[in-house]
Design an enzyme around this catalytic site. Structure first.
Site, short mmCIF file in Angstrom:
data_model
loop_
_atom_site.label_atom_id
_atom_site.label_comp_id
_atom_site.label_asym_id
_atom_site.label_seq_id
_atom_site.Cartn_x
_atom_site.Cartn_y
_atom_site.Cartn_z
N LYS A 102 0.83 -1.20 0.00
CA LYS A 102 0.00 0.00 0.00
C LYS A 102 0.87 1.25 0.00
CE LYS A 102 -3.78 -1.99 2.77
NZ LYS A 102 -4.90 -1.78 1.86
N ARG A 147 -10.46 -11.42 1.51
CA ARG A 147 -11.32 -12.45 0.91
C ARG A 147 -10.67 -13.83 0.96
NH1 ARG A 147 -11.42 -9.03 -4.47
NH2 ARG A 147 -11.23 -7.49 -2.82
#
Length: 317
Positions: A123, A197
């Site tokens: 990130k 996920r």
């Protein structure tokens, strides 16, 4: 007078209930806001265990180790956790508040990434400190069970929280790696920052072993939800109109607004059109419809009948 005493008693009872609600909310906020080096997966699990200790007569806590996770063949979860020096924990909570033990439980699943650097798909540094709160789903689920136990609610609830960090290292997932989930489906990991996920996929597979009457999944799953709704509402994906109606009614009472999002096959095709595996962990068109493709991915790990599952998404930048 008798009426005055009853009124006063009702006010005190309502106040006491409100205090328990507030304590539950503050527990979730504390876990999310605390520095990531202070709330590791193990510390998170210990904190919830300690908060549930007063209710040991109707609460069971299992802090599952990495060895257990490996035995369960949760390859997607392990592929995320292996990049960190902090060992993963699969936290499993059983609240038995219903005298009828035959009652099927409500099952809550929460994403528990105690720090999300993005992994190899790192990130940007600006705002990365906020990723200490990427276990907001797990914090909410576990705090809800603590509150249910404190209120002595007459229902059965099971909470599942896969806990780990998502870090870059020589052992971490690499873009293009293929991992195998608990149900045998293979996943091409094209973006290591779409890790929530992956850990939830294995937790959802495990959830079905309890024959739940409903599965509720909460997660700071994708920044695409923030793009879609901003801070005005929480996005909800569900295969159940009835569950949606109950959630919407609750949101009106609490002021935590929710908005239903689509689960079209259009999005499923974007995650199943994959070069190396059964599924890709990001949609074919990357951030386009990112929240919807994330939900479509999770639906591939749900075999409960129509009308029994929903997932809520918050903001993970």
């Amino acid at each position: 007078s008798t009426n005055s005493a009853q009124l006063l008693g009702g006010c005190v009872s309502g106040w006491e209930k409100g205090v328990l609600y507030g304590e539950g909310q503050n527990l979730a906020r504390y876990l999310m806001e605390a520095p990531a080096n202070h709330v590791t997966p193990s510390v998170f699990a210990d904190t919830i265990t300690n908060r549930l200790a007063p209710y040991a007569d109707h609460v069971t806590v299992h802090k599952r180790s990495q060895e257990w996770i490996e035995e369960q063949q949760m390859g997607a979860f392990l592929s995320v956790s292996k990049g960190s020096e902090e060992p993963p924990v699969f936290l499993e909570l059983h609240y038995n508040g219903c005298p009828d033990n035959a009652q099927c439980p409500l099952l809550l699943v929460g994403k528990g990434i105690t720090f999300d650097s993005g992994g190899i798909s790192l990130k940007p540094p600006s705002g990365m400190d906020a990723m200490r709160a990427d276990m907001g789903g797990a914090a909410t689920v576990c705090s809800a069970i603590v509150t249910a136990a404190a209120l002595n609610l007459p229902i059965n609830i099971i909470g599942l929280a896969p806990l780990c960090e998502n870090m870059p290292s020589g052992k971490a997932n690499k873009p293009g790696d293929v991992v195998t989930a608990k149900n045998g489906k293979t996943i091409q990991v094209d973006n290591t920052d779409a890790e929530g996920r992956l850990i939830l996929a294995d937790a959802l597979c495990y959830a079905h072993s309890f024959n739940p009457r409903a599965i509720v999944n909460a997660a700071t799953l994708t920044g695409a939800m923030d793009v879609a709704l901003g801070s005005a509402a929480t996005g909800v994906f569900t295969n159940s109109d009835w569950l949606w109606e109950q959630l919407h009614k609750a949101s009106v009472v609490t002021g935590d607004r929710v908005w239903r999002m689509p689960l079209f096959q259009h999005y499923t095709r974007q995650v199943t059109d994959c070069q190396l595996a059964d599924l890709n962990n990001v949609g074919k068109y990357s951030r386009s419809g990112g929240a919807c493709t994330a939900a479509a991915f999770l639906r591939e790990f749900v075999t409960a009948p129509i009308g029994r599952t929903w997932t809520s998404q918050g903001d993970d930048q």
